[in-house]
Design a protein around this motif. Structure first.
Motif, PDB file in Angstrom:
ATOM      1  N   ASP A  46       0.860  -1.187   0.000  1.00 53.32           N
ATOM      2  CA  ASP A  46       0.000   0.000   0.000  1.00 53.32           C
ATOM      3  C   ASP A  46       0.898   1.239   0.000  1.00 53.32           C
ATOM      4  O   ASP A  46       1.413   1.637   1.039  1.00 53.32           O
ATOM      5  CB  ASP A  46      -0.907  -0.011   1.233  1.00 53.32           C
ATOM      6  CG  ASP A  46      -1.835   1.183   1.266  1.00 53.32           C
ATOM      7  OD1 ASP A  46      -2.216   1.674   0.188  1.00 53.32           O
ATOM      8  OD2 ASP A  46      -2.181   1.621   2.381  1.00 53.32           O
ATOM      9  N   TRP A  47       1.081   1.831  -1.153  1.00 54.03           N
ATOM     10  CA  TRP A  47       2.006   2.956  -1.308  1.00 54.03           C
ATOM     11  C   TRP A  47       1.356   4.237  -0.815  1.00 54.03           C
ATOM     12  O   TRP A  47       0.565   4.847  -1.530  1.00 54.03           O
ATOM     13  CB  TRP A  47       2.424   3.104  -2.783  1.00 54.03           C
ATOM     14  CG  TRP A  47       3.224   1.929  -3.230  1.00 54.03           C
ATOM     15  CD1 TRP A  47       2.759   0.830  -3.884  1.00 54.03           C
ATOM     16  CD2 TRP A  47       4.603   1.712  -3.005  1.00 54.03           C
ATOM     17  NE1 TRP A  47       3.779  -0.051  -4.095  1.00 54.03           N
ATOM     18  CE2 TRP A  47       4.928   0.459  -3.563  1.00 54.03           C
ATOM     19  CE3 TRP A  47       5.612   2.450  -2.379  1.00 54.03           C
ATOM     20  CZ2 TRP A  47       6.213  -0.071  -3.523  1.00 54.03           C
ATOM     21  CZ3 TRP A  47       6.887   1.922  -2.342  1.00 54.03           C
ATOM     22  CH2 TRP A  47       7.174   0.692  -2.903  1.00 54.03           C
ATOM     23  N   PRO A  48       1.713   4.683   0.416  1.00 56.53           N
ATOM     24  CA  PRO A  48       1.106   5.912   0.940  1.00 56.53           C
ATOM     25  C   PRO A  48       1.481   7.148   0.128  1.00 56.53           C
ATOM     26  O   PRO A  48       0.732   8.109   0.090  1.00 56.53           O
ATOM     27  CB  PRO A  48       1.629   6.002   2.371  1.00 56.53           C
ATOM     28  CG  PRO A  48       2.765   5.061   2.464  1.00 56.53           C
ATOM     29  CD  PRO A  48       2.635   4.072   1.345  1.00 56.53           C
ATOM     30  N   GLY A  49       2.624   7.105  -0.538  1.00 57.46           N
ATOM     31  CA  GLY A  49       3.052   8.230  -1.356  1.00 57.46           C
ATOM     32  C   GLY A  49       2.610   8.105  -2.798  1.00 57.46           C
ATOM     33  O   GLY A  49       3.047   8.846  -3.666  1.00 57.46           O
ATOM     34  N   ASN A  50       1.750   7.129  -3.056  1.00 58.13           N
ATOM     35  CA  ASN A  50       1.189   6.868  -4.371  1.00 58.13           C
ATOM     36  C   ASN A  50       2.285   6.518  -5.375  1.00 58.13           C
ATOM     37  O   ASN A  50       3.339   6.012  -5.014  1.00 58.13           O
ATOM     38  CB  ASN A  50       0.330   8.043  -4.843  1.00 58.13           C
ATOM     39  CG  ASN A  50      -0.808   7.596  -5.726  1.00 58.13           C
ATOM     40  OD1 ASN A  50      -0.712   6.593  -6.403  1.00 58.13           O
ATOM     41  ND2 ASN A  50      -1.882   8.356  -5.708  1.00 58.13           N
ATOM     42  N   ILE A  51       2.051   6.791  -6.640  1.00 56.78           N
ATOM     43  CA  ILE A  51       2.945   6.360  -7.711  1.00 56.78           C
ATOM     44  C   ILE A  51       4.311   7.038  -7.615  1.00 56.78           C
ATOM     45  O   ILE A  51       5.330   6.450  -7.976  1.00 56.78           O
ATOM     46  CB  ILE A  51       2.300   6.591  -9.102  1.00 56.78           C
ATOM     47  CG1 ILE A  51       3.090   5.894 -10.209  1.00 56.78           C
ATOM     48  CG2 ILE A  51       2.193   8.077  -9.413  1.00 56.78           C
ATOM     49  CD1 ILE A  51       2.981   4.402 -10.163  1.00 56.78           C
ATOM     50  N   ARG A  52       4.363   8.233  -7.089  1.00 55.02           N
ATOM     51  CA  ARG A  52       5.665   8.928  -6.958  1.00 55.02           C
ATOM     52  C   ARG A  52       6.597   8.165  -6.026  1.00 55.02           C
ATOM     53  O   ARG A  52       7.793   8.048  -6.294  1.00 55.02           O
ATOM     54  CB  ARG A  52       5.457  10.351  -6.456  1.00 55.02           C
ATOM     55  CG  ARG A  52       4.872  11.255  -7.494  1.00 55.02           C
ATOM     56  CD  ARG A  52       4.855  12.685  -7.019  1.00 55.02           C
ATOM     57  NE  ARG A  52       4.226  13.513  -8.018  1.00 55.02           N
ATOM     58  CZ  ARG A  52       3.348  14.457  -7.755  1.00 55.02           C
ATOM     59  NH1 ARG A  52       3.005  14.702  -6.499  1.00 55.02           N
ATOM     60  NH2 ARG A  52       2.822  15.163  -8.722  1.00 55.02           N
ATOM     61  N   GLN A  53       6.066   7.660  -4.928  1.00 54.68           N
ATOM     62  CA  GLN A  53       6.888   6.898  -4.001  1.00 54.68           C
ATOM     63  C   GLN A  53       7.386   5.618  -4.665  1.00 54.68           C
ATOM     64  O   GLN A  53       8.553   5.260  -4.536  1.00 54.68           O
ATOM     65  CB  GLN A  53       6.124   6.564  -2.728  1.00 54.68           C
ATOM     66  CG  GLN A  53       6.986   5.835  -1.700  1.00 54.68           C
ATOM     67  CD  GLN A  53       6.220   5.407  -0.477  1.00 54.68           C
ATOM     68  OE1 GLN A  53       4.998   5.415  -0.443  1.00 54.68           O
ATOM     69  NE2 GLN A  53       6.958   5.020   0.555  1.00 54.68           N
TER      70      GLN A  53
END
Length: 87
Positions: A13-20
């Motif tokens: 689950d990428w909390p920083g979305n695609i940028r992370q």
């Protein structure tokens, strides 16, 4: 890329979305010491969330053995041996 790592990257689950995700993959590619990316190439802050242990259909003894195996692999692949040798 290691197939388990590939699956982990998809399921995390990428909390920083695609940028992370982009930053993590870029970091791994730049810092990798081999041709195949693995969990040991993850940044330290993500290394603690590495591969889940697959337990479907395993007995308790087999699950414990898998868990112990993952701890030992984390120790060796995470560079802990080198840190200890330097002390």
């Amino acid at each position: 890329m290691d197939l388990q790592l590939d699956q982990w990257l998809i399921q995390y689950d990428w909390p920083g979305n695609i940028r992370q995700l982009e930053n993590v993959v870029e970091y791994m590619v730049n810092m990798a010491e081999s041709d195949v990316l693995g969990f040991h190439d993850l940044p330290d802050y993500l290394y603690q969330f590495q591969a889940p242990i697959h337990t479907r259909g395993l007995s308790l003894d087999e699950m414990v053995a898998e868990y112990e195996k993952s701890i030992i692999q984390s120790f060796f692949l995470g560079g802990q041996i080198e840190k200890i040798r330097k002390k």
